[in-house]
Write a protein that holds these residues in place. Structure first.
Motif, PDB file in Angstrom:
ATOM      1  N   ALA A 211     -25.755 -58.992  11.135  1.00  0.00           N
ATOM      2  CA  ALA A 211     -25.224 -58.800   9.779  1.00  0.00           C
ATOM      3  C   ALA A 211     -24.838 -60.142   9.162  1.00  0.00           C
ATOM      4  N   GLU A 212     -24.395 -61.075  10.008  1.00  0.00           N
ATOM      5  CA  GLU A 212     -24.033 -62.407   9.488  1.00  0.00           C
ATOM      6  C   GLU A 212     -25.273 -63.261   9.256  1.00  0.00           C
ATOM      7  N   GLU A 213     -26.224 -63.155  10.192  1.00  0.00           N
ATOM      8  CA  GLU A 213     -27.377 -64.064  10.142  1.00  0.00           C
ATOM      9  C   GLU A 213     -28.440 -63.609   9.140  1.00  0.00           C
ATOM     10  N   ILE A 214     -28.669 -62.319   9.085  1.00  0.00           N
ATOM     11  CA  ILE A 214     -29.692 -61.816   8.146  1.00  0.00           C
ATOM     12  C   ILE A 214     -29.128 -60.638   7.339  1.00  0.00           C
ATOM     13  N   PRO A 215     -28.094 -60.923   6.504  1.00  0.00           N
ATOM     14  CA  PRO A 215     -27.397 -59.829   5.804  1.00  0.00           C
ATOM     15  C   PRO A 215     -28.334 -58.963   4.955  1.00  0.00           C
ATOM     16  N   LEU A 216     -29.390 -59.552   4.423  1.00  0.00           N
ATOM     17  CA  LEU A 216     -30.241 -58.754   3.529  1.00  0.00           C
ATOM     18  C   LEU A 216     -31.230 -57.872   4.278  1.00  0.00           C
ATOM     19  N   GLN A 217     -31.546 -58.256   5.512  1.00  0.00           N
ATOM     20  CA  GLN A 217     -32.556 -57.489   6.241  1.00  0.00           C
ATOM     21  C   GLN A 217     -31.958 -56.571   7.305  1.00  0.00           C
ATOM     22  N   VAL A 218     -30.683 -56.793   7.608  1.00  0.00           N
ATOM     23  CA  VAL A 218     -30.140 -56.121   8.796  1.00  0.00           C
ATOM     24  C   VAL A 218     -30.222 -54.598   8.727  1.00  0.00           C
ATOM     25  N   VAL A 219     -29.945 -54.035   7.537  1.00  0.00           N
ATOM     26  CA  VAL A 219     -29.939 -52.568   7.438  1.00  0.00           C
ATOM     27  C   VAL A 219     -31.338 -52.009   7.728  1.00  0.00           C
ATOM     28  N   ASN A 220     -32.341 -52.633   7.104  1.00  0.00           N
ATOM     29  CA  ASN A 220     -33.710 -52.147   7.345  1.00  0.00           C
ATOM     30  C   ASN A 220     -34.141 -52.344   8.786  1.00  0.00           C
ATOM     31  N   LEU A 221     -33.739 -53.459   9.357  1.00  0.00           N
ATOM     32  CA  LEU A 221     -34.113 -53.734  10.747  1.00  0.00           C
ATOM     33  C   LEU A 221     -33.515 -52.682  11.685  1.00  0.00           C
ATOM     34  N   ILE A 222     -32.228 -52.402  11.482  1.00  0.00           N
ATOM     35  CA  ILE A 222     -31.561 -51.412  12.348  1.00  0.00           C
ATOM     36  C   ILE A 222     -32.175 -50.030  12.150  1.00  0.00           C
ATOM     37  N   ARG A 223     -32.491 -49.711  10.887  1.00  0.00           N
ATOM     38  CA  ARG A 223     -33.089 -48.397  10.610  1.00  0.00           C
ATOM     39  C   ARG A 223     -34.447 -48.286  11.308  1.00  0.00           C
ATOM     40  N   GLU A 224     -35.189 -49.372  11.250  1.00  0.00           N
ATOM     41  CA  GLU A 224     -36.512 -49.390  11.883  1.00  0.00           C
ATOM     42  C   GLU A 224     -36.387 -49.205  13.400  1.00  0.00           C
ATOM     43  N   LEU A 225     -35.427 -49.911  13.974  1.00  0.00           N
ATOM     44  CA  LEU A 225     -35.219 -49.799  15.426  1.00  0.00           C
ATOM     45  C   LEU A 225     -34.737 -48.401  15.800  1.00  0.00           C
ATOM     46  N   ALA A 226     -33.835 -47.860  14.948  1.00  0.00           N
ATOM     47  CA  ALA A 226     -33.294 -46.530  15.241  1.00  0.00           C
ATOM     48  C   ALA A 226     -34.402 -45.480  15.170  1.00  0.00           C
ATOM     49  N   ASN A 227     -35.281 -45.613  14.173  1.00  0.00           N
ATOM     50  CA  ASN A 227     -36.385 -44.655  14.054  1.00  0.00           C
ATOM     51  C   ASN A 227     -37.349 -44.777  15.223  1.00  0.00           C
ATOM     52  N   LEU A 228     -37.561 -45.986  15.653  1.00  0.00           N
ATOM     53  CA  LEU A 228     -38.435 -46.213  16.816  1.00  0.00           C
ATOM     54  C   LEU A 228     -37.844 -45.515  18.041  1.00  0.00           C
ATOM     55  N   ARG A 229     -36.542 -45.693  18.189  1.00  0.00           N
ATOM     56  CA  ARG A 229     -35.864 -45.112  19.336  1.00  0.00           C
ATOM     57  C   ARG A 229     -35.849 -43.584  19.251  1.00  0.00           C
ATOM     58  N   ARG A 230     -35.776 -43.092  17.986  1.00  0.00           N
ATOM     59  CA  ARG A 230     -35.763 -41.644  17.795  1.00  0.00           C
ATOM     60  C   ARG A 230     -37.115 -41.054  18.178  1.00  0.00           C
ATOM     61  N   LYS A 231     -38.181 -41.763  17.845  1.00  0.00           N
ATOM     62  CA  LYS A 231     -39.522 -41.293  18.172  1.00  0.00           C
ATOM     63  C   LYS A 231     -39.802 -41.439  19.660  1.00  0.00           C
ATOM     64  N   HIS A 232     -39.248 -42.479  20.245  1.00  0.00           N
ATOM     65  CA  HIS A 232     -39.499 -42.743  21.672  1.00  0.00           C
ATOM     66  C   HIS A 232     -38.158 -42.908  22.381  1.00  0.00           C
ATOM     67  N   PRO A 233     -37.481 -41.767  22.650  1.00  0.00           N
ATOM     68  CA  PRO A 233     -36.119 -41.862  23.199  1.00  0.00           C
ATOM     69  C   PRO A 233     -36.051 -42.606  24.536  1.00  0.00           C
ATOM     70  N   ASP A 234     -37.171 -42.682  25.243  1.00  0.00           N
ATOM     71  CA  ASP A 234     -37.144 -43.356  26.546  1.00  0.00           C
ATOM     72  C   ASP A 234     -37.511 -44.832  26.443  1.00  0.00           C
ATOM     73  N   ALA A 235     -37.794 -45.294  25.227  1.00  0.00           N
ATOM     74  CA  ALA A 235     -38.238 -46.686  25.085  1.00  0.00           C
ATOM     75  C   ALA A 235     -37.162 -47.642  25.594  1.00  0.00           C
ATOM     76  N   GLN A 236     -37.583 -48.653  26.297  1.00  0.00           N
ATOM     77  CA  GLN A 236     -36.661 -49.656  26.821  1.00  0.00           C
ATOM     78  C   GLN A 236     -37.197 -51.031  26.445  1.00  0.00           C
ATOM     79  N   PRO A 237     -36.302 -51.987  26.243  1.00  0.00           N
ATOM     80  CA  PRO A 237     -36.813 -53.343  26.017  1.00  0.00           C
ATOM     81  C   PRO A 237     -37.465 -53.856  27.302  1.00  0.00           C
TER      82      PRO A 237
END
Ligand SMILES: Nc1ncnc2c1ncn2[C@@H]1O[C@H](COP(=O)(O)OP(=O)(O)O)[C@@H](O)[C@H]1O
Ligand SMILES: [Mg+2]
Length: 294
Positions: free
Chosen positions: A174-200
């Protein structure tokens, strides 16, 4: 009055061992037929809990449940509904009546529900095996999306609350990329929602890509010095030496998320896009150097 399809109707209500398909226009008696079939099953001694009457819509399910109850009520009161007259011309036999008397107090064990409702009740009754929250309920896709987004926003605000840890990755982003953070988190959350077992992908233990990288740049540099002089090659080698300096020993100690995030930015250079370590395409990079082979 005798209906033209009376025999088919009678079969649908009495042939309890066959799988039947009834197709008919609205208002022609399908719901009555199903209620009649269920009533005849009960009269034949089937337990209410063994019967599932599944419909497409919730409205149809509640109508059907009501129609079944009304039918049983009427039959027990000595009445025969019009749609059952051809099936029970003399009314109930003594045996049928006894079976209905037994079934009556347990009518609410009968399942009259939609396809979704039916599947949900099966899943719920096997909640532990299905790994389900006991309070889980089925909602349609739009409602689910809205709930998910509301939950995500609440989670996000909570993570950014005043007492959030300074090194928390969400806080850092949120500090480093304040303008992109919301979209980035949403994208990651949706990815995780589609693939609940996904791991880094975990870095292999003891690996030091920083050392490997510096070594590779060194090898390249030595090779390009010995090769035929070429501006494009020496430009790239210069650029890579800059990166090697930047990443020299950067993974020597276990770093915080903030440091790792900053390492993702290759700094000023012409090979990489800023923020994100995306290599530029060959064309873009070449344009940046303003030089081409030959
Ligand atoms: N065999 C029948 N004889 C007389 N009336 C009937 C018969 N079957 C159904 N009905 C009546 O026709 C109306 C429509 O029946 P319903 O079962 O709701 O039709 P559908 O489910 O096909 O729309 C109801 O009022 C019902 O009581
Ligand atoms: Mg109907």
């Amino acid at each position: 009055m005798t209906l033209a399809d009376q025999e088919a109707r009678r079969q649908a209500m009495t042939d309890l061992s066959s799988i039947l398909l009834v197709e008919a226009a609205a208002g022609t008696g399908k719901t009555s037929l199903m209620a009649g079939r269920v009533a005849m099953m009960l009269a034949a001694g089937h337990h209410p809990g063994e019967i599932a009457a599944i419909t497409f819509s919730e409205l149809a399910a509640s109508q059907l449940a009501r129609r079944i109850r009304e039918t049983v009520d009427k039959l027990l009161a000595g009445d025969v509904p019009a749609f059952l007259e051809a099936v029970l011309p003399q009314g109930l036999s003594e045996q049928q009546r006894e079976a209905l008397v037994v079934a009556f107090p347990r009518l609410d064990e009968l399942t009259a529900t939609t396809i979704h409702g039916f599947c949900q009740s099966i899943i719920r009754s096997h909640g532990v095996q299905a790994g389900l929250d006991p309070g889980a309920r089925v909602v349609d896709a739009t409602v689910a999306d809205n709930l998910f987004m509301a939950e995500l926003s609440a989670w996000f605000s909570h993570r950014l609350a005043a007492d959030a840890a300074e090194g928390d990755p969400i806080v850092v982003l949120a500090e480093e990329i304040p303008l992109q953070v919301v979209n980035l988190i949403r994208e990651l959350a949706n990815l995780r929602r589609k693939h609940p077992d996904a791991q880094p992908i975990l870095p292999s233990a003891g690996a030091r890509p920083d050392i490997d990288f510096v070594q590779a740049v060194d090898d390249f540099d030595r090779w390009q010095v010995s090769a035929e002089p070429d501006k494009w090659l020496s430009d790239i080698a210069h650029e890579l030496r800059g990166l090697a300096q930047r990443y020299h020993d950067c993974l020597a100690s276990k770093e915080s998320f903030r440091v790792l995030w900053r390492l993702c930015d290759p700094g000023i250079g012409r090979l990489f896009e800023r923020k994100g370590l995306q290599l530029k395409t060959y064309d873009e990079a070449a344009r940046g150097f303003g030089a081409h082979r030959n």
